[in-house]
Design a protein around this motif. Structure first.
Motif, PDB file in Angstrom:
ATOM      1  N   VAL A   1      41.270  55.507  48.750  1.00 35.54           N
ATOM      2  CA  VAL A   1      40.885  55.402  47.173  1.00 35.54           C
ATOM      3  C   VAL A   1      41.746  54.110  46.651  1.00 35.54           C
ATOM      4  O   VAL A   1      41.211  53.558  45.797  1.00 35.54           O
ATOM      5  N   ASP A   2      42.887  53.897  47.139  1.00 39.35           N
ATOM      6  CA  ASP A   2      43.691  52.671  46.552  1.00 39.35           C
ATOM      7  C   ASP A   2      43.009  51.564  46.883  1.00 39.35           C
ATOM      8  O   ASP A   2      43.403  50.312  46.274  1.00 39.35           O
ATOM      9  N   GLU A   3      42.120  51.330  47.903  1.00 35.30           N
ATOM     10  CA  GLU A   3      41.444  50.236  48.037  1.00 35.30           C
ATOM     11  C   GLU A   3      40.145  49.913  47.581  1.00 35.30           C
ATOM     12  O   GLU A   3      39.425  48.979  47.834  1.00 35.30           O
ATOM     13  N   VAL A   4      39.690  50.898  46.823  1.00 32.44           N
ATOM     14  CA  VAL A   4      38.371  50.844  46.160  1.00 32.44           C
ATOM     15  C   VAL A   4      38.348  50.037  45.126  1.00 32.44           C
ATOM     16  O   VAL A   4      39.359  50.116  43.963  1.00 32.44           O
TER      17      VAL A   4
ATOM     18  N   ALA B   1      32.522  49.544  46.622  1.00 27.65           N
ATOM     19  CA  ALA B   1      33.054  48.091  47.090  1.00 27.65           C
ATOM     20  C   ALA B   1      34.659  48.490  47.328  1.00 27.65           C
ATOM     21  O   ALA B   1      35.201  48.658  46.420  1.00 27.65           O
ATOM     22  N   TRP B   2      35.084  48.072  48.288  1.00 30.87           N
ATOM     23  CA  TRP B   2      36.466  47.997  48.478  1.00 30.87           C
ATOM     24  C   TRP B   2      37.042  46.987  49.284  1.00 30.87           C
ATOM     25  O   TRP B   2      36.330  46.191  49.551  1.00 30.87           O
ATOM     26  N   THR B   3      38.470  46.632  49.532  1.00 31.99           N
ATOM     27  CA  THR B   3      39.003  45.675  50.104  1.00 31.99           C
ATOM     28  C   THR B   3      38.573  45.155  51.602  1.00 31.99           C
ATOM     29  O   THR B   3      38.475  44.043  52.004  1.00 31.99           O
ATOM     30  N   GLY B   4      38.010  46.346  52.049  1.00 29.10           N
ATOM     31  CA  GLY B   4      37.363  46.028  53.522  1.00 29.10           C
ATOM     32  C   GLY B   4      35.915  45.925  53.617  1.00 29.10           C
ATOM     33  O   GLY B   4      35.324  45.868  54.870  1.00 29.10           O
ATOM     34  N   GLY B   5      35.154  46.091  52.424  1.00 28.44           N
ATOM     35  CA  GLY B   5      34.017  45.613  52.643  1.00 28.44           C
ATOM     36  C   GLY B   5      32.992  46.475  51.530  1.00 28.44           C
ATOM     37  O   GLY B   5      33.686  46.840  50.500  1.00 28.44           O
TER      38      GLY B   5
ATOM     39  N   ALA C   1      41.202  40.903  37.027  1.00 24.29           N
ATOM     40  CA  ALA C   1      41.834  39.867  36.974  1.00 24.29           C
ATOM     41  C   ALA C   1      41.556  39.171  35.637  1.00 24.29           C
ATOM     42  O   ALA C   1      42.813  38.868  35.066  1.00 24.29           O
ATOM     43  N   GLN C   2      40.588  39.584  35.091  1.00 21.68           N
ATOM     44  CA  GLN C   2      40.181  38.793  33.832  1.00 21.68           C
ATOM     45  C   GLN C   2      38.924  39.423  33.208  1.00 21.68           C
ATOM     46  O   GLN C   2      37.981  39.900  33.800  1.00 21.68           O
ATOM     47  N   VAL C   3      39.003  39.575  31.946  1.00 22.36           N
ATOM     48  CA  VAL C   3      37.885  40.035  30.986  1.00 22.36           C
ATOM     49  C   VAL C   3      37.562  38.956  30.163  1.00 22.36           C
ATOM     50  O   VAL C   3      38.399  38.446  29.286  1.00 22.36           O
TER      51      VAL C   3
ATOM     52  N   GLY D   1      40.238  39.141  44.284  1.00 22.40           N
ATOM     53  CA  GLY D   1      39.686  38.736  45.590  1.00 22.40           C
ATOM     54  C   GLY D   1      38.313  39.147  45.869  1.00 22.40           C
ATOM     55  O   GLY D   1      37.839  39.574  46.924  1.00 22.40           O
ATOM     56  N   ARG D   2      37.482  39.101  44.946  1.00 22.17           N
ATOM     57  CA  ARG D   2      36.065  39.459  45.025  1.00 22.17           C
ATOM     58  C   ARG D   2      35.324  38.522  44.182  1.00 22.17           C
ATOM     59  O   ARG D   2      35.891  38.059  43.058  1.00 22.17           O
ATOM     60  N   PRO D   3      34.062  38.046  44.641  1.00 19.45           N
ATOM     61  CA  PRO D   3      33.225  37.120  43.857  1.00 19.45           C
ATOM     62  C   PRO D   3      32.432  37.645  42.812  1.00 19.45           C
ATOM     63  O   PRO D   3      31.919  36.811  41.791  1.00 19.45           O
ATOM     64  N   GLU D   4      32.347  38.711  42.817  1.00 15.29           N
ATOM     65  CA  GLU D   4      31.184  39.438  41.743  1.00 15.29           C
ATOM     66  C   GLU D   4      32.044  39.542  40.200  1.00 15.29           C
ATOM     67  O   GLU D   4      33.238  39.338  39.993  1.00 15.29           O
TER      68      GLU D   4
END
Length: 100
Positions: free
Chosen positions: A11-14, A27-31, A66-68, A82-85
């Motif tokens: 859950v801490d990677e979600v 969506a998590w840090t691994g996919g 990261a930012q709003v 760490g994600r493009p979305e």
């Protein structure tokens, strides 16, 4: 489930959950993966200090924000670490981010 196996996602990677008709995208840090649990069901099991709803179909993990960026009509866009979305923040959920 992935074929006959069950994948456990910490859950801490979600990063976020997004409703996708009968399924929920995780969506998590691994996919990414689809699970057979509704977003509404998941919300009752999530830590409200870590996960917040930003749209009727999206719940995000605050540590990955990261930012709003504020938009028109009191909406916003949420950028993730760490994600493009870029995720939409609807008017009804944007007050949470005004004080940040």
């Amino acid at each position: 489930s992935v074929g006959p196996a069950i994948r456990l996602i910490p859950v801490d990677e979600v990063v976020y959950f997004k409703s996708d008709e009968k399924y929920t995208l995780v969506a998590w840090t691994g996919g990414e993966a689809l699970i057979r649990k509704s977003l509404r069901e998941l919300q009752g099991e999530l830590d409200p200090d870590r996960f917040v709803q930003i749209h009727r179909a999206v719940v995000v993990a605050l540590p990955f924000v990261a930012q709003v960026v504020r938009g028109d009509n009191e909406t916003a866009e949420l950028h993730l670490r760490g994600r493009p979305e870029v995720l939409p923040v609807s008017r009804s959920y944007s007050p949470r981010f005004r004080q940040m």
